[in-house]
Design a protein around this motif. Structure first.
Motif, PDB file in Angstrom:
ATOM      1  N   TRP A  19      58.416 -45.014   5.860  1.00  0.00           N
ATOM      2  CA  TRP A  19      59.066 -44.513   7.069  1.00  0.00           C
ATOM      3  C   TRP A  19      58.221 -44.914   8.273  1.00  0.00           C
ATOM      4  CZ3 TRP A  19      58.795 -41.641   2.559  1.00  0.00           C
ATOM      5  CH2 TRP A  19      60.034 -41.365   1.962  1.00  0.00           C
TER       6      TRP A  19
ATOM      7  N   CYS B  11      58.058 -46.190  12.386  1.00  0.00           N
ATOM      8  CA  CYS B  11      58.798 -46.021  13.637  1.00  0.00           C
ATOM      9  C   CYS B  11      57.967 -46.586  14.781  1.00  0.00           C
ATOM     10  CB  CYS B  11      59.095 -44.537  13.878  1.00  0.00           C
ATOM     11  SG  CYS B  11      60.125 -44.214  15.321  1.00  0.00           S
TER      12      CYS B  11
ATOM     13  N   TRP C 213      56.500 -42.319  17.981  1.00  0.00           N
ATOM     14  CA  TRP C 213      56.550 -41.026  17.293  1.00  0.00           C
ATOM     15  C   TRP C 213      56.478 -39.857  18.279  1.00  0.00           C
ATOM     16  CZ3 TRP C 213      56.863 -40.524  11.881  1.00  0.00           C
ATOM     17  CH2 TRP C 213      56.753 -41.717  11.160  1.00  0.00           C
TER      18      TRP C 213
ATOM     19  N   CYS D 291      59.856 -36.198  18.039  1.00  0.00           N
ATOM     20  CA  CYS D 291      59.881 -36.801  16.699  1.00  0.00           C
ATOM     21  C   CYS D 291      59.133 -35.905  15.711  1.00  0.00           C
ATOM     22  CB  CYS D 291      59.250 -38.188  16.756  1.00  0.00           C
ATOM     23  SG  CYS D 291      59.391 -39.123  15.224  1.00  0.00           S
TER      24      CYS D 291
ATOM     25  N   SER E  42      66.821 -43.426  11.788  1.00  0.00           N
ATOM     26  CA  SER E  42      66.754 -42.758  10.486  1.00  0.00           C
ATOM     27  C   SER E  42      65.411 -42.081  10.267  1.00  0.00           C
ATOM     28  CB  SER E  42      67.010 -43.777   9.368  1.00  0.00           C
ATOM     29  OG  SER E  42      66.042 -44.810   9.422  1.00  0.00           O
ATOM     30  N   VAL E  43      64.372 -42.543  10.969  1.00  0.00           N
ATOM     31  CA  VAL E  43      63.033 -41.975  10.810  1.00  0.00           C
ATOM     32  C   VAL E  43      62.816 -40.810  11.770  1.00  0.00           C
ATOM     33  CG1 VAL E  43      60.557 -42.474  10.863  1.00  0.00           C
ATOM     34  CG2 VAL E  43      62.162 -44.230  10.107  1.00  0.00           C
ATOM     35  N   CYS E  44      63.196 -41.000  13.024  1.00  0.00           N
ATOM     36  CA  CYS E  44      62.976 -39.983  14.062  1.00  0.00           C
ATOM     37  C   CYS E  44      64.269 -39.712  14.832  1.00  0.00           C
ATOM     38  CB  CYS E  44      61.886 -40.434  15.030  1.00  0.00           C
ATOM     39  SG  CYS E  44      60.221 -40.361  14.349  1.00  0.00           S
TER      40      CYS E  44
END
Length: 741
Positions: free
Chosen positions: A334, A336, A339, A343, A476-478
């Motif tokens: 994961w 990004c 962050w 997040c 999709s991550v944050c």
């Protein structure tokens, strides 16, 4: 230390690659992992650090690089981030010169090659960490640990967390810093190649060279200075053979032999520690002096934990951030680009389930520290200690322990600490292999990790090739990160998709109701769509939240001008200029306001200010020429037009405006030449052909006038003025034909 290498024999057989071929394999693997990014765009921070950075261009004196920060701002400015990396900027400037402009491929290729070169260098670094510094009487080093160093170098080369440093051009700061960091470490190791009769190692030259290379690393990125601390740890533990457990036991038992401890009487060690300490202090003092106004000022959205009132909340969240960094090293799936901004929500209570991550982190760290300090196996102690040293020491500047940093989690700062992770992981594989019979399974796990990480690097490099892919990959991550939605909206707006951009900007403001930049951009789009009331509300809110936000003040003024609220618009423009004195676009818009109010002198003064601050401001020059033309000041309009064309000789709109003035002054030949030049630069501008036709009409070249009227009407059939003039010309030509008959 050869024991670890023997334990890894099932992964790399006895016929392990010779050093040259091992390095070649590591270098090629490192390049292949990130080669997909070679033709990527400038993305994210690249635009500010490179495209908009005047320090890259030849017009900026090289000396300015030593007084500016990484982004091209003066270090003495209150708005400077204080990121002092002149050597990195110098490489960007060389890239710009060799590429002939802002062509990203050359920048990306250099980054990929740098990572490949650093990965090759890591074979030697890991060889020292695993094999130690023992020499034969002929000066050849023993225990090269070829298997362990090759495995660790491969793990380093293919780690996906490095993608931001390699695929993002601004990551070159981390790459260059790492290069000189490891050269400094290897240089320090050279100081112990030969020994004197007493067994004390010393070589002032290599120690001083190591300090110099550490300073060079710091001029590439701030983390570089930590290599001096790492060199000291290496010297004490490996060269000085300092045994913490033994010292503690002697202290507890009041052993008199402590007084005669060899390390304390080692003059060479004390001399080297003095050199490292004084060198490091001197470099830091110079660095602090250059910064000028102290540390940078960050906002709460950059690092919310550092603004928490409770020390307990700050401590818990800092440790949670450390656990997230550790997880990115362990499982870099994961990833990004940013962050911040929601997040990672703050932990405000010890009842938050995420506290488990802190407990897990410290449980592992304490276990490793105990093994590193208390193990009876000296080789194990040294490898674990050095692994922890490489993991922790380079990370300290990003830890918030000494000063506030401008991020929550940043993958780029893990480039150096990942070395410690690779040491510990390689040691772990060796230990597993030693204590289990399923050696083939361990070999399969190792190869699987290498393959999966390579695959992840290739995929992630592709995501960094364009801003659209990069920003969307972060959703999709944050999904709670307002900056992710803001950047997607900005990217869509740049491509002309305003409807979708509005949706993402609104979500960014919903997630962070104080996100003034999202409000400003959303207000701009609404202004262009003539939704002026909502635009005014958003921009007014933005300047209430951040009163010194000059761009929002200017955009608010534009909206108020469109709403015919001229006094409020003038006040907004004045506030923008108050907070940003050198603001040519704001002076331009202020001039437009004065022109609408028929305050011609004020308008001309405002536009003149715009051109003084930005000599290539074509719109301000054009408006001056047109206003002077419309008010009958043809001589002054001509002078301004000629001055503008000297500064911007290829601007066809200026050629067109000056040609109109010259035509009215009956300087037909010169006017014709400028019209034709403007048409050559922009052949599809209907007004250019129409006004040239008017010139020919006045001049008496009726056939040429007819030709250009017709071209103009083909390009713009709705131009009423051109239609009317063309009708007059046709009637005139018909009358002339009747007279001839």
């Amino acid at each position: 230390m050869a024991v670890l290498d023997t334990d890894l024999d099932h992964i790399f057989p006895s016929s392990v690659l010779p050093p040259f071929w091992a390095k070649l394999v590591v270098g090629l693997v490192a390049i292949v992992c990130f080669a997909r990014s070679y033709d990527g765009d400038f993305v994210f921070d690249d635009s500010e650090a490179i495209v908009n950075n005047k320090d890259l261009q030849a017009e900026t004196p090289l000396g300015d690089l030593w007084h500016h920060d990484f982004w091209g701002s003066r270090l003495s400015s209150n708005t400077s981030h204080k990121s002092y990396r002149p050597l990195t900027v110098l490489t960007f400037r060389i890239n710009y010169y060799l590429s002939g402009g802002f062509h990203p491929m050359g920048f990306h290729v250099v980054n990929i090659l740098l990572h490949g070169g650093i990965s090759v260098l890591m074979v030697d670094v890991f060889s020292v960490l695993f094999g130690g510094l023992q020499y034969t009487s002929k000066g050849r080093r023993l225990h090269l640990a070829p298997r362990a160093s090759l495995l660790a170098a491969l793990l380093f080369a293919v780690h996906p967390v490095h993608t931001e440093c390699v695929a993002g051009v601004v990551g070159r700061a981390d790459l260059l810093c790492a290069l000189f960091f490891f050269l400094s470490f290897l240089g320090y190791c050279k100081a112990f190649r030969e020994s004197n009769k007493e067994g004390a190692y010393s070589s002032t030259f290599w120690v001083l060279l190591s300090i110099f290379l550490g300073a060079v690393a710091m001029l590439c990125k701030e983390q570089g200075i930590t290599v001096l601390g790492l060199n000291a740890v290496f010297d004490i533990l490996v060269i000085g053979k300092f045994n913490v457990l033994e010292i503690v036991q002697k202290v507890l038992h009041k052993d008199k032999s402590l007084e005669s401890l060899g390390m304390l009487r080692n003059g060479g060690l004390l001399f080297r520690m003095t050199l490292l300490t004084s060198g490091g202090a001197g470099v830091l003092y110079v660095r602090w002096t250059i910064m000028g106004t102290g540390p940078p000022a960050f906002t709460e959205v950059d690092n919310p934990a550092s603004f928490a009132d409770s020390m307990l909340v700050r401590a818990i969240n800092y440790n949670y951030y450390y656990s997230l960094n550790a997880w990115l090293l362990l499982c870099p799936w994961w990833l990004c680009f940013d962050w911040s901004m929601g997040c990672i929500p703050l932990i405000k209570s010890v009842s938050d389930w995420r506290v488990i991550a802190l407990a897990a982190l410290w449980f592992c760290l304490i276990g490793l520290i105990c093994q590193a300090l208390c193990s009876e196996d000296g080789h194990k102690r040294r490898i674990l200690t050095l692994g922890l040293g490489f993991l922790v020491i380079p990370f300290l500047p990003a830890s918030n322990l000494f000063f506030r940093v401008g991020f929550v989690v940043a993958e780029r700062v893990l480039y150096l600490p990942s070395v410690g992770y690779c040491v510990l992981l390689t040691f772990g594989f060796g230990a597993l292999s030693k204590h289990t019979k399923k050696k083939k399974l361990i070999a399969a796990v190792v190869l699987g990790i290498l393959f999966i990480n390579m695959l992840r690097c290739v995929v992630r490099s592709g995501e960094w090739r364009s801003e659209e892919q990069l920003f969307r990959s972060a959703l999709s991550v944050c999904p709670l990160n307002a900056k992710v939605h803001y950047n997607i909206g900005k990217n869509l707006a740049d491509k002309g998709n305003q409807t979708a951009a509005i949706r993402y900007y609104r979500e960014a403001v919903r997630l962070n109701p104080k996100y003034v930049h999202a409000m400003n951009n959303l207000g701009n789009i609404l202004k262009e769509r003539n939704e002026l009331r909502e635009a005014e509300e958003l921009l007014s809110l933005a300047v209430r939240i951040q009163p010194d936000f000059a761009a929002a003040w200017m955009n608010l003024g534009i909206v108020q001008n469109s709403l015919k609220r001229f006094e409020a618009a003038e006040q907004s423009y004045r506030m923008a200029i108050k907070h940003r004195r050198k603001y040519p676009d704001c002076y331009y818009n202020l001039g437009r306001l004065y022109a609408d109010l028929n305050r011609h002198v004020d308008a001309l003064n405002a536009w003149r200010n715009a051109t003084v601050l930005k000599p290539e401001h074509s719109l301000a020059w054009n408006n001056m020429i047109i206003l002077l033309d419309n008010t009958g000041n043809l001589a002054q309009a001509e002078a301004v037009g000629r001055e503008a064309l000297e500064l911007i000789p290829n601007d066809h709109s200026l050629m067109f405006s000056l040609a109109n003035v010259l035509g009215k002054s009956q300087k037909y030949k010169e006017s014709e030449a400028l019209f034709l030049k403007a048409i050559k630069a922009n052949p599809n501008a209907a007004s250019y052909h129409g006004n040239l036709a008017v010139l020919y009409h006045r001049w008496g070249h009726l056939d040429l006038a007819k030709k250009h009227y017709e071209i103009s009407l083909q390009l713009d059939p709705t131009a009423s003025g051109t239609k009317e003039n063309y009708g007059l010309l046709r009637r005139k030509l018909e009358l002339m034909q009747k007279k001839d008959v």
